[in-house]
Design a protein around this motif. Structure first.
Motif, PDB file in Angstrom:
ATOM      1  N   ILE A 143       1.855   3.014   1.631  1.00 36.99           N
ATOM      2  CA  ILE A 143       1.510   1.595   1.317  1.00 36.99           C
ATOM      3  C   ILE A 143       3.025   0.540   1.441  1.00 36.99           C
ATOM      4  O   ILE A 143       3.052  -0.266   2.038  1.00 36.99           O
ATOM      5  N   MET A 147       3.933  -2.105   4.319  1.00 40.66           N
ATOM      6  CA  MET A 147       4.405  -3.489   3.868  1.00 40.66           C
ATOM      7  C   MET A 147       5.626  -3.627   4.391  1.00 40.66           C
ATOM      8  O   MET A 147       5.664  -4.993   5.011  1.00 40.66           O
ATOM      9  N   THR A 211      -1.116   6.547   5.887  1.00 37.02           N
ATOM     10  CA  THR A 211      -1.502   5.481   5.152  1.00 37.02           C
ATOM     11  C   THR A 211      -0.660   4.142   5.845  1.00 37.02           C
ATOM     12  O   THR A 211      -1.064   2.967   6.001  1.00 37.02           O
ATOM     13  N   ILE A 215      -2.269   0.689   7.098  1.00 33.45           N
ATOM     14  CA  ILE A 215      -1.825  -0.633   6.683  1.00 33.45           C
ATOM     15  C   ILE A 215      -1.403  -1.446   7.763  1.00 33.45           C
ATOM     16  O   ILE A 215      -1.588  -2.658   7.851  1.00 33.45           O
TER      17      ILE A 215
END
Length: 307
Positions: A143, A147, A211, A215
């Protein structure tokens, strides 16, 4: 010209949004490293994988140790990769270093727990639940990295090294990243002399990668872009010179007024997706873009044709 356009104007809404995402990503990534990976000797590749080993063997703080690796490596990256390397990457790995060394103690303080004077801090106290730490750590780090990548930055470390090797060897970037991370996992196994270390580490790397894919809007590594624009030449120049990708220009005719137009068709990896979207928007906000998941791309810059 495009590089200038891709820099957000200071103190605008877009600038605040970008740096809020960058700081948040650095915080989440540091949480994964310092609170899930480090206490349980999981080595998830990257510079922080090396510093987790150094922390357990010789007591070095993972944040400061990573900073000592990242600074010279990033300066080399700036020289080899050029100015496009970005100031945000420097800001990112400094934030990750600061958060990594301060978060465990901060969490223990908030929980009302005493801070040990020696040893690795373990705020969540998962005990023997190493698999749980591995799963949550991989997802949390994914995550954070996702980002960060959305801001068109990098967390530094082996990302920089992989990009340098990619420029020198022209091998696929994802393959180089996996090779470098695997070498670091093997290093952790040799230092800890524990066969469970590489098993947990490769599982966390796998979860982290999946992941990141989620994202960045998709589970596939590569994307196909079909771009129809009145500024084809500027977009073409950006793709060739900044992304170092090829493609095709297809002549076509508009259905409504039968006007002659051109369409760019190109293939990129997941790390370049947000960058190209932003560049197209800056060059031509009225461009028409179609993005497809590319389940497999064979050829130069991607997998070999005989793979």
């Amino acid at each position: 010209m495009v590089n200038i356009l891709l820099k957000e104007k200071p103190f605008t809404r877009e600038w605040f949004k970008t740096y809020a995402l960058l700081v948040g990503g650095a915080f989440v990534l540091a949480l994964g490293y310092s609170c899930f990976m480090a206490p349980y000797k999981i080595v998830p590749g990257g510079i922080y994988g090396i510093t987790i080993v150094l922390q357990h063997m010789w007591g070095f703080p993972i944040g400061m140790a990573a900073l000592c690796f990242n600074l010279p490596l990033s300066l080399i990256g700036l020289r080899v990769l050029g100015s496009g390397f970005g100031v945000k990457t420097f800001i990112c790995f400094i934030l990750v270093a600061v958060f990594s060394d301060s978060l465990p103690a901060l969490l223990l303080t908030l929980m009302g727990e005493p801070i040990p004077v020696s040893g690795t801090l373990d705020p969540f106290k998962l005990g023997d639940e190493v698999l749980l730490a591995c799963i949550f750590g991989g997802v949390v780090m994914g995550i954070g990295v996702g980002m960060i990548l959305k801001t068109r930055a990098s967390s530094g470390g082996t990302d920089v090294l992989s990009n340098i090797l990619h420029k020198w060897t022209h091998r696929p970037l994802g393959q180089l990243q996996m090779s470098v991370d695997s070498c670091i996992v093997v290093f952790g196994f040799l230092m800890f002399q524990d066969w469970k270390v590489p098993m947990y580490s490769w599982l966390s790397i796998f979860l982290m990668g999946k992941t990141i894919d989620m994202i960045l809007q998709g589970f596939d590594n590569e994307k196909s872009f079909f771009i129809i624009s009145d500024k084809v030449e500027e977009i073409r120049t950006y793709i060739l010179n900044d992304l170092h990708r090829g493609g095709s220009i297809v002549p076509l005719q508009g259905m409504y007024n039968r006007a002659e137009k051109e369409m760019i068709m190109t293939m990129i990896n997941r790390r370049q997706m947000a960058v190209l979207q932003q560049a197209i928007y800056k060059i031509d906000p009225n461009a028409f873009v179609t993005i497809f998941d590319a389940h497999q791309i064979l050829g130069e810059g991607f997998k070999r044709l005989d793979s």
